[in-house]
Design a protein around this motif. Structure first.
Motif, PDB file in Angstrom:
ATOM      1  N   GLU A 107     -14.564   1.747   4.782  1.00 16.67           N
ATOM      2  CA  GLU A 107     -13.622   2.644   5.462  1.00 16.67           C
ATOM      3  C   GLU A 107     -13.892   4.115   5.134  1.00 16.67           C
ATOM      4  OE1 GLU A 107     -12.280  -1.051   6.420  1.00 16.67           O
ATOM      5  OE2 GLU A 107     -12.704  -0.414   4.396  1.00 16.67           O
TER       6      GLU A 107
ATOM      7  N   ASP B 219     -11.686 -11.452  -3.479  1.00 22.09           N
ATOM      8  CA  ASP B 219     -12.223 -10.821  -4.680  1.00 22.09           C
ATOM      9  C   ASP B 219     -11.418  -9.585  -5.077  1.00 22.09           C
ATOM     10  OD1 ASP B 219     -14.317 -11.011  -6.636  1.00 22.09           O
ATOM     11  OD2 ASP B 219     -14.972  -9.062  -5.866  1.00 22.09           O
ATOM     12  N   VAL B 220     -11.048  -8.783  -4.092  1.00 21.27           N
ATOM     13  CA  VAL B 220     -10.266  -7.577  -4.402  1.00 21.27           C
ATOM     14  C   VAL B 220      -8.909  -7.985  -4.987  1.00 21.27           C
ATOM     15  CG1 VAL B 220      -9.134  -5.547  -3.433  1.00 21.27           C
ATOM     16  CG2 VAL B 220     -11.420  -6.151  -2.689  1.00 21.27           C
TER      17      VAL B 220
ATOM     18  N   ARG C 120      -8.489  -4.344   9.833  1.00 15.85           N
ATOM     19  CA  ARG C 120      -9.752  -4.533  10.543  1.00 15.85           C
ATOM     20  C   ARG C 120      -9.844  -5.940  11.130  1.00 15.85           C
ATOM     21  NH1 ARG C 120     -13.951  -2.721   6.472  1.00 15.85           N
ATOM     22  NH2 ARG C 120     -14.221  -4.904   5.975  1.00 15.85           N
TER      23      ARG C 120
ATOM     24  N   PHE D 230     -13.134   0.372  -7.765  1.00 14.36           N
ATOM     25  CA  PHE D 230     -11.902   1.007  -7.288  1.00 14.36           C
ATOM     26  C   PHE D 230     -11.967   2.521  -7.462  1.00 14.36           C
ATOM     27  CE2 PHE D 230      -9.641  -3.178  -8.274  1.00 14.36           C
ATOM     28  CZ  PHE D 230      -9.609  -3.550  -6.952  1.00 14.36           C
TER      29      PHE D 230
ATOM     30  N   GLN E 128     -17.981 -11.522   5.838  1.00 15.71           N
ATOM     31  CA  GLN E 128     -17.794 -11.393   4.385  1.00 15.71           C
ATOM     32  C   GLN E 128     -16.427 -10.824   4.002  1.00 15.71           C
ATOM     33  OE1 GLN E 128     -20.011  -9.852   6.256  1.00 15.71           O
ATOM     34  NE2 GLN E 128     -20.551  -7.806   5.565  1.00 15.71           N
ATOM     35  N   ASP E 129     -15.645 -10.400   4.999  1.00 20.38           N
ATOM     36  CA  ASP E 129     -14.362  -9.776   4.695  1.00 20.38           C
ATOM     37  C   ASP E 129     -13.373 -10.709   4.003  1.00 20.38           C
ATOM     38  OD1 ASP E 129     -15.047  -7.316   5.553  1.00 20.38           O
ATOM     39  OD2 ASP E 129     -14.053  -7.449   7.501  1.00 20.38           O
TER      40      ASP E 129
ATOM     41  N   HIS F  23     -15.617  -8.681   9.584  1.00 23.14           N
ATOM     42  CA  HIS F  23     -16.930  -9.289   9.371  1.00 23.14           C
ATOM     43  C   HIS F  23     -16.735 -10.599   8.617  1.00 23.14           C
ATOM     44  CE1 HIS F  23     -17.827  -5.234  10.175  1.00 23.14           C
ATOM     45  NE2 HIS F  23     -17.642  -4.804   8.941  1.00 23.14           N
TER      46      HIS F  23
ATOM     47  N   HIS G  25       0.841  -1.195   0.000  1.00 21.99           N
ATOM     48  CA  HIS G  25       0.000   0.000   0.000  1.00 21.99           C
ATOM     49  C   HIS G  25       0.873   1.241   0.000  1.00 21.99           C
ATOM     50  CE1 HIS G  25      -2.911   2.733   2.443  1.00 21.99           C
ATOM     51  NE2 HIS G  25      -2.871   3.077   1.182  1.00 21.99           N
ATOM     52  N   HIS G  26       1.893   1.225   0.841  1.00 20.25           N
ATOM     53  CA  HIS G  26       2.764   2.383   0.947  1.00 20.25           C
ATOM     54  C   HIS G  26       3.569   2.603  -0.320  1.00 20.25           C
ATOM     55  CE1 HIS G  26       6.421   4.561   2.361  1.00 20.25           C
ATOM     56  NE2 HIS G  26       5.502   5.278   2.943  1.00 20.25           N
TER      57      HIS G  26
ATOM     58  N   ARG H 261       2.212   9.314  -3.317  1.00 16.25           N
ATOM     59  CA  ARG H 261       2.255   7.981  -3.898  1.00 16.25           C
ATOM     60  C   ARG H 261       0.992   7.214  -3.558  1.00 16.25           C
ATOM     61  NH1 ARG H 261       8.019   5.717  -2.550  1.00 16.25           N
ATOM     62  NH2 ARG H 261       7.012   5.169  -0.614  1.00 16.25           N
TER      63      ARG H 261
ATOM     64  N   ARG I 277     -18.785  -2.136  -1.419  1.00 13.75           N
ATOM     65  CA  ARG I 277     -18.384  -2.990  -0.304  1.00 13.75           C
ATOM     66  C   ARG I 277     -17.359  -2.275   0.567  1.00 13.75           C
ATOM     67  NH1 ARG I 277     -16.600  -8.171  -3.623  1.00 13.75           N
ATOM     68  NH2 ARG I 277     -15.738  -6.542  -4.932  1.00 13.75           N
ATOM     69  N   TYR I 278     -17.140  -1.011   0.277  1.00 11.56           N
ATOM     70  CA  TYR I 278     -16.106  -0.262   0.977  1.00 11.56           C
ATOM     71  C   TYR I 278     -16.685   0.381   2.222  1.00 11.56           C
ATOM     72  CZ  TYR I 278     -11.938   2.705   1.320  1.00 11.56           C
ATOM     73  OH  TYR I 278     -10.780   3.313   1.723  1.00 11.56           O
TER      74      TYR I 278
ATOM     75  N   LEU J 239     -14.039   4.193  -4.845  1.00 13.31           N
ATOM     76  CA  LEU J 239     -13.669   4.100  -3.429  1.00 13.31           C
ATOM     77  C   LEU J 239     -13.438   5.477  -2.855  1.00 13.31           C
ATOM     78  CD1 LEU J 239     -11.096   1.209  -2.938  1.00 13.31           C
ATOM     79  CD2 LEU J 239     -13.549   1.129  -2.850  1.00 13.31           C
TER      80      LEU J 239
ATOM     81  N   LEU K  21     -14.246 -10.940   0.506  1.00 15.71           N
ATOM     82  CA  LEU K  21     -13.997  -9.620  -0.066  1.00 15.71           C
ATOM     83  C   LEU K  21     -12.523  -9.485  -0.441  1.00 15.71           C
ATOM     84  CD1 LEU K  21     -14.865  -6.660  -0.621  1.00 15.71           C
ATOM     85  CD2 LEU K  21     -14.298  -6.160   1.731  1.00 15.71           C
TER      86      LEU K  21
ATOM     87  N   ASP L  35      -2.540   5.631  -2.920  1.00 17.60           N
ATOM     88  CA  ASP L  35      -3.828   6.314  -2.780  1.00 17.60           C
ATOM     89  C   ASP L  35      -3.676   7.630  -2.023  1.00 17.60           C
ATOM     90  OD1 ASP L  35      -3.400   5.339  -0.295  1.00 17.60           O
ATOM     91  OD2 ASP L  35      -5.215   4.121  -0.172  1.00 17.60           O
TER      92      ASP L  35
ATOM     93  N   GLU M  61      -5.953   2.017  -5.618  1.00 19.69           N
ATOM     94  CA  GLU M  61      -7.067   1.927  -4.675  1.00 19.69           C
ATOM     95  C   GLU M  61      -7.115   0.555  -3.993  1.00 19.69           C
ATOM     96  OE1 GLU M  61      -8.531   4.630  -4.116  1.00 19.69           O
ATOM     97  OE2 GLU M  61      -8.248   5.815  -5.930  1.00 19.69           O
ATOM     98  N   GLY M  62      -6.792  -0.493  -4.772  1.00 21.15           N
ATOM     99  CA  GLY M  62      -6.941  -1.849  -4.250  1.00 21.15           C
ATOM    100  C   GLY M  62      -5.970  -2.187  -3.138  1.00 21.15           C
TER     101      GLY M  62
ATOM    102  N   GLY N 233      -4.637  -0.229  -0.943  1.00 19.50           N
ATOM    103  CA  GLY N 233      -5.077   0.439   0.282  1.00 19.50           C
ATOM    104  C   GLY N 233      -6.285  -0.252   0.890  1.00 19.50           C
ATOM    105  N   TRP N 234      -7.179  -0.678   0.023  1.00 14.00           N
ATOM    106  CA  TRP N 234      -8.404  -1.336   0.493  1.00 14.00           C
ATOM    107  C   TRP N 234      -8.054  -2.631   1.202  1.00 14.00           C
ATOM    108  CZ3 TRP N 234     -12.961  -2.794  -3.297  1.00 14.00           C
ATOM    109  CH2 TRP N 234     -14.101  -3.098  -2.545  1.00 14.00           C
TER     110      TRP N 234
ATOM    111  N   LYS O 235      -6.587  -2.031   4.596  1.00 12.64           N
ATOM    112  CA  LYS O 235      -7.560  -1.597   5.603  1.00 12.64           C
ATOM    113  C   LYS O 235      -8.425  -2.764   6.086  1.00 12.64           C
ATOM    114  CE  LYS O 235      -7.479   3.004   3.768  1.00 12.64           C
ATOM    115  NZ  LYS O 235      -8.026   3.837   2.691  1.00 12.64           N
ATOM    116  N   VAL O 236      -8.803  -3.638   5.145  1.00  7.88           N
ATOM    117  CA  VAL O 236      -9.623  -4.784   5.555  1.00  7.88           C
ATOM    118  C   VAL O 236      -8.808  -5.725   6.449  1.00  7.88           C
ATOM    119  CG1 VAL O 236     -10.925  -6.783   4.748  1.00  7.88           C
ATOM    120  CG2 VAL O 236     -11.110  -4.630   3.527  1.00  7.88           C
TER     121      VAL O 236
END
Lengths: 446, 361
Positions: free
Chosen positions: B144, A390-391, A374, B108, A383-384, A381, A351-352, B189, B141-142, B111, A387, B191, A363-364, A366-367, A370-371
């Motif tokens: 955050e 899938d991501v 969590r 994406f 469904q995570d 959850h 992500h970084h 950099r 599904r996001y 988001l 998820l 997101d 975007e992916g 980072g997502w 975060k999941v």
């Protein structure tokens, strides 16, 4: 005693100086190449050797060299990719720091073979002391007539430049590296055109890893066939493995490809076994970007045979039961490691380091982070898990450069092999978030 | 001298064959066939060199590389960058893999892009809105927090609202290629990356206004027009003037008698035909400054043409025909005789709409 190609003289005191290196037979390959061989014959030897790119992708180096376009009147470049920064991988750094002349010798031979008169070593900016070591070595080689104008009276000129990078992981991707070298933001380029046709300053360029280039000296001295005689199948020669994690002897080891993974872990010569009183839980065989394997699959193939340290054996069965040799960043986890936390940690890195150019990776990554965060901190959850799968699937293969894949594979594979552990984190948030909490359910420990 | 024509390449996209010149990309070939098979593009912009490949909205599956080498390509490819080969077979809307990937790209992109079309200045002219409508899902599904930014003034005429930016890099390419001094670019950099100017710099080049036209979403907006109107209340008219700096060919957007906005003319892919200068765009807002050519042609499906009727417009009868052709009386077992409800027979519709029971025209 196993053959050592790169690290044979690494423990000789003062090997980082020109004189000691020369006494150990250094720079004889340059003399042989420039005085007795043609560029074509060197390329031919490298092809015969069957050496595969040591940066991670494993693409045959000789084939890469033969793709280099050779238009008239346009300079060609050789760039050494020393931007090693994958978590768990530290072999190039070790080589450059301890025996810098081996790389420089390889650079001279490779540049001569490719017809490049200016070559670059792109080193990760954080390794400033390595840059100083390399610069000193270059100055020594230049003073002795192995670099600069008219090398050894042959009429061949070569200027070698060490370029510190900005310290971004993405600059290890070859086209992003070239952008960075040109002084721009390190964003990967769209391919085609490949660097072999339009690379640095729109000129034909070869980008090779430090370890790949360092092997050329041995290949020139001993011949490609001798090199191909080491190793197993299409995985020829030796490979530097940077071993870390819960083993007794972390470090950088040079192995002949084809050593069983089990031997590599338990032999005293190499990792020296798992730390006392603990069991083997999981393995990342080639740096953090490759899929993680549970202990049983790491040691044996799906058909029950022993898994070997080679490109083919490690990737046996695709990602369902296999992984990749990658850059050789060998990380072993014992049963005290939490796979969820570990995956989150890897994900945090990607992500970084995502450059932010293309949307799935920007975007992916980072997502996913975060999941995973969590789940690790007890807010997941049900469904995570799906998820995340899938991501990861939607990132994989859909990005400009392989960073998207590198981010998606660890997550997808961790869930594939350790789904119970993710489930446990979701079902038992109060237990899972305790300090040092690790899933103790059904695991294939060895 | 004999006129040598380049050999045309045959490419099949979604089962439709088209012949194109060598060097054409899959996207251009698909656009040649028509909007039905043209992949969506958020970052690709034909007038800008080097654009494309970033948003991944235009991914397609190459089912056969060429007639010589009919192997499929291993991954989905960006159609805006991949040149066609003779005998190539491309799957766009017909490939579930492509639909899935595109669905992912919408997710994406959304988001960190707010779905506040009702209050966004770009509503009705937004490529992302269309893209999401065509290829997205109705839920996210996001869970955050989404990133938000304060609005930024980056020049006398342009406002940047990073919250809506999808980092397509179009404005950066525009500034690179049509102005002589670029003062903005992408900072940060992943997101966390954002469009920004060099410290305390403002975009005040004479062609800077074009970054507004190329922005596919509402991130870069025209300060002289922002929130003055909704686009579907205005009337676009083509006009030109003798401009010493640019071509002077523009679209004027009228509300009543007033020109409320001037933009460059766009084609059906919402790409500008010719970039215009800031003088034409921001300073010439009187009808007397312009020679009027006539109403701009706007697609009927566009929200911009809502509530506008032209004498030459034929009202679509297709929908009514379809409704009549598929008419079924309601199956109702209740005794309605006492309620005084009359069941209308299908023949009744034929009287109202003579073409209703005709087969397809």
């Amino acid at each position: 005693m196993a053959t050592k190609i790169l690290t044979e003289h690494i423990n000789v005191p003062g090997i980082e100086t020109f004189d000691v290196y020369r006494k150990q037979g250094g720079y004889t390959a340059v003399e042989k190449a420039i005085k007795t061989m043609t560029p074509e014959s060197i390329v031919e030897e490298v092809k015969k050797a069957g050496v595969r790119g040591r940066g991670g992708a494993g693409f045959p180096m000789g084939m890469k060299w033969s793709f280099l376009a050779k238009p008239e009147g346009v300079p060609r470049y050789l760039v050494c990719n020393a931007d090693e920064s994958e978590p768990g991988t530290f072999k190039d750094h070790y080589l450059m720091k301890n025996i810098p002349h081996l790389l420089i010798e390889g650079m001279i031979i490779s540049s001569f073979a490719l017809g490049a008169n200016k070559s670059f070593i792109y080193v990760r900016g954080e390794l400033m002391y390595v840059i100083h070591i390399l610069e000193k070595a270059i100055a020594e080689a230049k003073a002795k007539g192995f670099l600069g104008k008219n090398i050894l009276g042959s009429g061949y000129d070569l200027e070698l430049v060490v370029q510190p990078g900005g310290g971004a992981y993405i600059c290890g991707e070859e086209t992003a590296l070239l952008e960075s070298l040109e002084g721009k933001r390190g964003n990967p380029r769209n391919k085609p055109p490949f660097p072999a046709v339009k690379g640095l300053y729109q000129s034909p360029t070869v980008v090779n890893n430090v370890e790949s280039i360092a092997t050329t000296a041995w290949i020139v001295n001993n011949g490609g066939e001798a090199y191909a005689g080491i190793g197993i199948g299409r995985s020829t020669g030796t490979k530097l493995i940077s071993a870390s994690g819960h083993i007794n002897k972390p470090g950088v080891y040079e192995i002949e490809l084809g050593v069983p993974v089990e031997d590599f872990i338990y032999a005293d010569e190499w990792c020296g076994g798992i730390r006392p009183g603990h069991k083997f839980k999981a393995l990342v065989a080639g740096g953090s970007s490759v899929p993680i394997l549970p202990a049983n699959l790491a040691l044996t193939l799906a058909n029950g045979e022993k898994r070997l340290m080679s490109y083919e054996s490690l990737s046996d069965g695709g990602f369902a039961t296999g992984t990749m040799l990658g850059s050789g960043g060998f990380i072993l986890f014992d049963e005290t490691s939490c796979i969820v936390r570990n995956t989150w940690n890897f994900s945090r890195f990607y992500h970084h380091e995502s450059c932010g150019q293309c949307s799935p990776c920007r975007e992916g990554t980072g997502w996913m982070e975060k999941v995973l965060h969590r789940i690790e901190y007890g807010h997941g959850h049900q469904q995570d898990i799906d998820l995340l799968v899938d991501v990861a699937k939607k990132i994989e293969g859909n990005t400009i450069c392989p960073l998207g894949d590198a981010a998606a594979w660890p997550v997808a594979s961790a869930i594939r092999h350790f789904r119970d552990e993710f489930q446990w984190h979701i079902d038992h948030p109060s237990e899972a978030t305790q300090p040092g909490a690790v899933y103790r359910g059904e695991m294939a420990l060895v | 001298m004999e006129d040598v024509k380049p050999q045309l390449l045959k490419v099949t996209i979604d089962g439709i064959e088209v012949e194109v010149e060598p060097g054409t990309t899959i996207l251009q070939a698909a656009r040649k066939i028509g909007p039905a098979v043209a992949p969506p593009a958020m970052c690709y912009y034909q007038p800008l060199k080097g654009s494309g490949g970033k948003c991944r909205a235009c991914l397609v599956r190459v089912a056969a590389g060429s007639a010589k080498d009919p192997r499929p390509m291993p991954k989905l490819v960006a159609s805006c960058l991949t040149a066609v080969q003779d005998g190539m077979i491309v799957e766009n809307e017909t490939s579930p893999q492509v639909i899935d990937a595109r669905n992912g790209v919408v997710e994406f992109l959304l988001l960190n892009h707010p779905l506040d079309c009702p209050v966004c200045d770009q509503a009705g002219e937004c490529d992302l809105q269309n893209f999401a409508f065509d290829h997205g899902k109705s839920t996210t599904r996001y869970e955050e927090d989404r990133r938000t930014f304060e609005k930024k003034d980056i020049g006398p005429y342009i406002q940047l609202h990073m919250t809506r930016c999808i980092l397509c890099y179009r404005c950066v390419y525009t500034a690179d290629q049509i102005t002589n001094k670029r003062v903005h670019g992408v900072l940060g950099r992943g997101d966390a990356s954002e469009i920004g100017t060099y410290i305390e710099k403002a975009i005040d080049n004479d062609f800077s206004g074009n970054v507004i036209d190329v922005c596919p979403v509402g991130a870069l907006t025209d300060k002289t027009y922002r929130f003055k109107n909704r686009v579907w209340f205005s009337k676009p008219v083509d006009a030109h003037r003798d401009c010493p700096t640019c071509s002077g060919k523009v679209t004027l957007w009228y509300r009543g008698e007033d020109v409320i906005r001037v933009t460059a003319r766009k084609n059906e892919w919402s790409e500008v035909l010719e970039f215009i200068c800031n003088t034409c765009r921001f300073d010439m807002k009187k009808t007397s400054d312009w020679t009027i050519e006539g109403p701009t042609k706007i697609s009927r499906s566009s929200v911009i043409s809502a509530n506008k009727y032209r004498a030459d417009t034929i009202k679509p009868s297709f929908g009514q025909r379809l409704a009549a052709a598929e008419y079924k009386s309601i199956h109702d077992e209740r005794d309605t005789s006492q309620l005084g409800i009359k069941q209308l027979a299908p023949e009744r519709f034929a009287k109202v709409l003579p073409s209703a029971l005709d087969p397809e025209p």
